[in-house]
Structures are given as C-alpha cells and as structure tokens.
Scaffold this active site. Structure first.
Site, PDB file in Angstrom:
ATOM      1  N   CYS A  52       0.909  -1.241  -0.029  1.00 47.91           N
ATOM      2  CA  CYS A  52      -0.138   0.138  -0.117  1.00 47.91           C
ATOM      3  C   CYS A  52       0.850   1.247  -0.219  1.00 47.91           C
ATOM      4  CB  CYS A  52      -1.050   0.135   1.396  1.00 47.91           C
ATOM      5  SG  CYS A  52      -1.547   1.650   1.601  1.00 47.91           S
ATOM      6  N   CYS A  55       0.362   3.130   3.691  1.00 51.05           N
ATOM      7  CA  CYS A  55       0.710   2.588   4.830  1.00 51.05           C
ATOM      8  C   CYS A  55       2.065   3.393   5.461  1.00 51.05           C
ATOM      9  CB  CYS A  55       0.863   1.219   4.935  1.00 51.05           C
ATOM     10  SG  CYS A  55      -0.520   0.297   4.981  1.00 51.05           S
ATOM     11  N   HIS A 115      -4.325   0.340   7.801  1.00 53.13           N
ATOM     12  CA  HIS A 115      -4.912   0.036   6.531  1.00 53.13           C
ATOM     13  C   HIS A 115      -6.573  -0.458   6.645  1.00 53.13           C
ATOM     14  CE1 HIS A 115      -4.198  -1.019   2.204  1.00 53.13           C
ATOM     15  NE2 HIS A 115      -4.836  -2.037   2.300  1.00 53.13           N
ATOM     16  N   ASN A 155     -12.971  10.058  -1.285  1.00 53.68           N
ATOM     17  CA  ASN A 155     -13.633   9.273  -2.219  1.00 53.68           C
ATOM     18  C   ASN A 155     -13.793   7.881  -1.384  1.00 53.68           C
ATOM     19  OD1 ASN A 155     -14.423  10.566  -4.378  1.00 53.68           O
ATOM     20  ND2 ASN A 155     -12.513  10.420  -5.124  1.00 53.68           N
ATOM     21  N   SER A 163      -8.624   4.843  -5.236  1.00 53.62           N
ATOM     22  CA  SER A 163      -7.341   4.067  -5.611  1.00 53.62           C
ATOM     23  C   SER A 163      -6.876   3.009  -4.765  1.00 53.62           C
ATOM     24  CB  SER A 163      -6.407   4.612  -6.267  1.00 53.62           C
ATOM     25  OG  SER A 163      -5.840   5.668  -5.264  1.00 53.62           O
ATOM     26  N   HIS A 166      -6.916   1.925   1.964  1.00 55.74           N
ATOM     27  CA  HIS A 166      -6.263   2.694   2.841  1.00 55.74           C
ATOM     28  C   HIS A 166      -7.257   4.092   3.528  1.00 55.74           C
ATOM     29  CE1 HIS A 166      -2.733   3.140   6.026  1.00 55.74           C
ATOM     30  NE2 HIS A 166      -3.259   4.401   5.960  1.00 55.74           N
ATOM     31  N   HIS A 168      -8.336   7.347   3.591  1.00 54.32           N
ATOM     32  CA  HIS A 168      -7.706   8.884   3.212  1.00 54.32           C
ATOM     33  C   HIS A 168      -8.662   9.629   2.452  1.00 54.32           C
ATOM     34  CE1 HIS A 168      -7.673   6.546  -0.656  1.00 54.32           C
ATOM     35  NE2 HIS A 168      -7.460   7.695  -1.250  1.00 54.32           N
ATOM     36  N   GLN A 170      -8.697  13.749   0.360  1.00 56.58           N
ATOM     37  CA  GLN A 170      -8.017  14.515  -0.597  1.00 56.58           C
ATOM     38  C   GLN A 170      -8.165  16.103  -0.372  1.00 56.58           C
ATOM     39  OE1 GLN A 170      -6.931  13.769  -4.550  1.00 56.58           O
ATOM     40  NE2 GLN A 170      -8.213  11.881  -4.609  1.00 56.58           N
TER      41      GLN A 170
HETATM   42  P1  H2U Z   1      -7.988   8.437  -4.120  1.00 59.11           P
HETATM   43  O1  H2U Z   1      -7.995   6.997  -3.758  1.00 59.11           O
HETATM   44  O2  H2U Z   1      -9.055   9.431  -3.425  1.00 59.11           O
HETATM   45  O3  H2U Z   1      -8.531   8.701  -5.827  1.00 59.11           O
HETATM   46  O4  H2U Z   1      -6.877   9.258  -4.536  1.00 59.11           O
HETATM   47  C1  H2U Z   1      -5.495   8.931  -4.036  1.00 59.11           C
HETATM   48  C2  H2U Z   1      -4.563   9.900  -4.391  1.00 59.11           C
HETATM   49  O5  H2U Z   1      -2.923   9.426  -4.043  1.00 59.11           O
HETATM   50  C3  H2U Z   1      -4.589  10.137  -6.219  1.00 59.11           C
HETATM   51  O6  H2U Z   1      -5.010  11.413  -6.475  1.00 59.11           O
HETATM   52  C4  H2U Z   1      -2.277   9.874  -5.297  1.00 59.11           C
HETATM   53  C5  H2U Z   1      -3.272   9.923  -6.613  1.00 59.11           C
HETATM   54  O7  H2U Z   1      -2.733  10.781  -7.532  1.00 59.11           O
HETATM   55  N1  H2U Z   1      -1.081   9.170  -5.108  1.00 59.11           N
HETATM   56  C6  H2U Z   1       0.181   9.694  -4.685  1.00 59.11           C
HETATM   57  O8  H2U Z   1       0.083  10.906  -4.617  1.00 59.11           O
HETATM   58  N2  H2U Z   1       1.282   8.791  -4.562  1.00 59.11           N
HETATM   59  C7  H2U Z   1       1.319   7.691  -4.817  1.00 59.11           C
HETATM   60  O9  H2U Z   1       2.204   6.918  -4.720  1.00 59.11           O
HETATM   61  C8  H2U Z   1       0.120   6.763  -5.396  1.00 59.11           C
HETATM   62  C9  H2U Z   1      -1.208   7.728  -5.543  1.00 59.11           C
HETATM   63 ZN    ZN Z   2      -2.272   0.958   3.782  1.00 55.90          ZN
END
Ligand code: H2U
Ligand code: ZN
Length: 350
Positions: A52, A55, A115, A155, A163, A166, A168, A170
């Site tokens: 992840c 994490c 996580h 989200n 994505s 975990h 989180h 934004q």
């Molecule tokens: P969502 O899971 O809410 O879509 O957002 C996760 C964000 O994490 C996504 O905008 C960022 C992506 O650009 N990201 C990083 O900044 N670093 C990473 O190593 C992977 C994802």
């Molecule tokens: Zn994690």
C-alpha cells in the site's frame, strides 16, 4: 393536491443550493432489476499492507517514503491535478474557445496508519484528530494569497474511483471558485439579500420542525437527507450555529463534527453490511479575504448504492441529457437511515 398525495406520485423537487430541479419517481422503486450486479466491497483484513502506498514506512509511486506515522499524515499528491507554479495564460476566441490557466495545490490526507480501518470504525478521539488535521490544512492553505478555495473531500470505495482502501481523503485548492461552491455561493448570497437570513439556517429550521428527514443530531450538527436529495442515501451535515468555515469551529464543535461523521458513516455501513462507498466533501466560504456572511458550513455525502450492496444508481440516459431522477423519496431514505444501529456491524459484540 396536498403534499401527502404529491409524495407518492412523480414530481419535481427544487435544490435551493444549486437552483436545479430533480425528478422524483417514487412508484419506480418497485420495478424488477436485471441489470449489473456489483461485487460486495469488503474492508481489507490486514492492518498493514506492504504494497500500500499510504501505509506508514512504505514507498510511494514516485520514490518518496512515508514516515512511520502514528496519527494522520498529509503529503503533496505525487500526481497532482493542479500545480502551484502554473504560468498565467488566457485563450479567448469570441467567448467560444475560452481557457484560463489554473494554479492549485493537491494533497492526500491519510486518516489513520491502519490499512483496514474506515472513518466509521475509528475511535472518536481519532476522528477528532482528523477534524483538527482538516482545520490545519484549511487554515494553512487559505492563508496562501492566490488560493481562493479549499476543497476537502473523501472518495471511499473502488465504486467511487478510490484507488486504495487505506482510509484517506484529498484536498484540492484553486485560484478560482470551483463550479458547485460558486453556484451555492450565488444562491446563498441571493437568499440573504432577499430574505435577510441565511438559506441553510432557515432550511435547518424547517427540517427541525418537520423532523421527517433528520437522520441524527448532536449539540452542534444535524444530518438530514435533504429534500432535494439526488443520490439514494445522500445526506447533508449542517452546523446548528451559523459557521462559515472550518476555521470557525470551536473545540466543542470539532468534537461534535467528528461524532456526527462517525454516526452517519456507521449507519451507512450498517445499511447493506458492507464498506459503503461514497464521495463526501465539505463546503465552506472561499478564502478570498471577504467576510461572506452568506456562507453556511456543511458537508455533502453522495453515495451511489440504491437497493443493496450490489445495486447502484447511475446517471444515464434521461439524467445525462435532461434532468437527474431518483426512485426512493428523501423521506423513505431518511427513515431507513434513522432505523440503523449506531454500532458498526463489524464491531458488534458476539
Ligand atoms: P483517491 O484514492 O481518493 O482517488 O486518491 C489517491 C491519490 O493518491 C490520487 O490522487 C495519489 C493519486 O494521485 N497518489 C500519490 O500521490 N502517490 C502515490 O504513490 C500513489 C497515489
Ligand atoms: Zn495502507
């Protein structure tokens, strides 16, 4: 026709925040379903996932390593949609081909090192720390002179495009007001000018009187299914007091905000006994140096699930081309949410 009859037949409802109408078709909730069946989203089973990128201690996609954090952790998005050093530029051909450069800052905010958790399963004190993190971020970013709006959102769930499970959210900031806050601002401004009071203070007053769409409440906040709800179990979290922004929250209101978010998300998870997907976000006054007495701080929860963990709402056909529509009424959605337990289904004793 009185309101009681109206409720059971097709009708339109007005959203005074966006000044859009939506179509409500309560009789359609009975129709058979032979469409797509989504996979039930289960929360992860491990507290730490070596793969992840959120994490503690792990490497992110662009080579940065996360610290061994123990509470919340915020970092600049490695793949930001907006960047601060965007050079100013304008294109304008007869107002038809129109573009403007848009500087901004995008951050990722981890809510917990664990996580496998979600806001709905974190302890009240841990969610209070998330609220304080949001406040610090909002305050710090709002102090940047060219930043006019701080949008904090989450989200949750692959269904909503998250994505990673975990926990989180934004933070995106702009040099211009984004579309929805701009619409809400215009409506709140007009209402204040016309009626001499705050739109959402008055709306909350009406919801408190009728009590038909209130889901839960505490000393500082109400969660209601708004009269104009579009998403099946959409809720609006409203402050009792006329607050404009995160910055205005007293220490007691910070605790109460954490409490109401916890109780709303537990109810959501209990509805279909899954990790309930949603997009949520806070709307607050812009950080353009103006007082904005019209702005009333609130959060929108916009969840897509309709009838079970596997049947979701899509915006297609008529909704993409004409007017969005919903099948269950705001009143029946509020009743369902109200009857949900405030003990998370995964944390039930026995
Ligand atoms: P969502 O899971 O809410 O879509 O957002 C996760 C964000 O994490 C996504 O905008 C960022 C992506 O650009 N990201 C990083 O900044 N670093 C990473 O190593 C992977 C994802
Ligand atoms: Zn994690």
């Amino acid at each position: 026709m009185n309101w009681k009859d109206l409720k059971d037949s097709p009708h339109r409802r007005f959203n005074p925040l966006t000044r859009d109408w939506i179509l409500v078709s309560p009789q359609r909730a009975q129709r058979p379903w032979q469409g797509k069946v989504e996979k039930v989203a289960e929360p992860p089973s491990v507290q730490y996932d070596p793969d992840c990128y959120l994490c503690p201690g792990n490497l992110r996609a662009r080579g940065h390593r996360n610290p061994a954090y123990s509470g919340t952790f915020v970092f600049d998005n490695d793949f930001p949609a907006l960047v601060p050093e965007t050079p100013p530029a304008i294109a304008d051909v007869e107002n038809l081909i129109l573009a403007r450069s848009e500087p901004g800052v995008c951050r990722v905010a981890c809510f917990s090192p664990r996580h496998d958790l979600t806001l709905s399963r974190m302890k009240p004190a841990e969610i209070e720390a998330v609220v304080r993190m949001w406040m610090d971020q909002a305050r710090g970013l709002a102090a940047v002179p060219w930043i006019r709006y701080v949008q904090i959102f989450e989200n949750r769930g692959a269904l909503m495009g998250a994505s990673n499970p975990h926990p989180h959210g934004q933070i995106w900031t702009n040099s211009e007001l984004p579309n929805l806050p701009a619409k809400e601002q215009a409506s709140q401004e007009d209402f204040l000018a016309r009626e001499g009071k705050c739109l959402l203070c008055r709306y909350l007053g009406l919801e408190m009187e009728s009590n038909e769409r209130v889901v839960c409440e505490n000393n500082s906040f109400f969660a209601v299914v708004p009269f104009w709800a579009l998403w099946p179990f959409e809720t609006l979290v409203l402050s009792r007091r006329h607050l404009g922004a995160f910055d205005d929250l007293t220490p007691a209101e910070q605790v109460d905000l954490a409490d109401i978010l916890r109780r709303v998300t537990i109810r959501y998870d209990n509805l279909f006994e899954n990790s309930f997907p949603y997009s949520m976000g806070f709307h607050q006054r812009p950080s353009d140096g103006q007082p904005h007495p019209e702005w009333h701080f609130h959060a929108h929860y916009l969840p897509p699930l309709l009838r079970s963990a596997t049947v979701q709402k899509f915006m297609v056909g008529y909704e993409m081309l004409a007017t969005p529509q919903r099948d269950i009424t705001a009143e029946s959605a509020a009743a369902r949410l109200r009857e949900m337990s405030e003990v998370h289904y995964l944390d039930r004793p026995g």
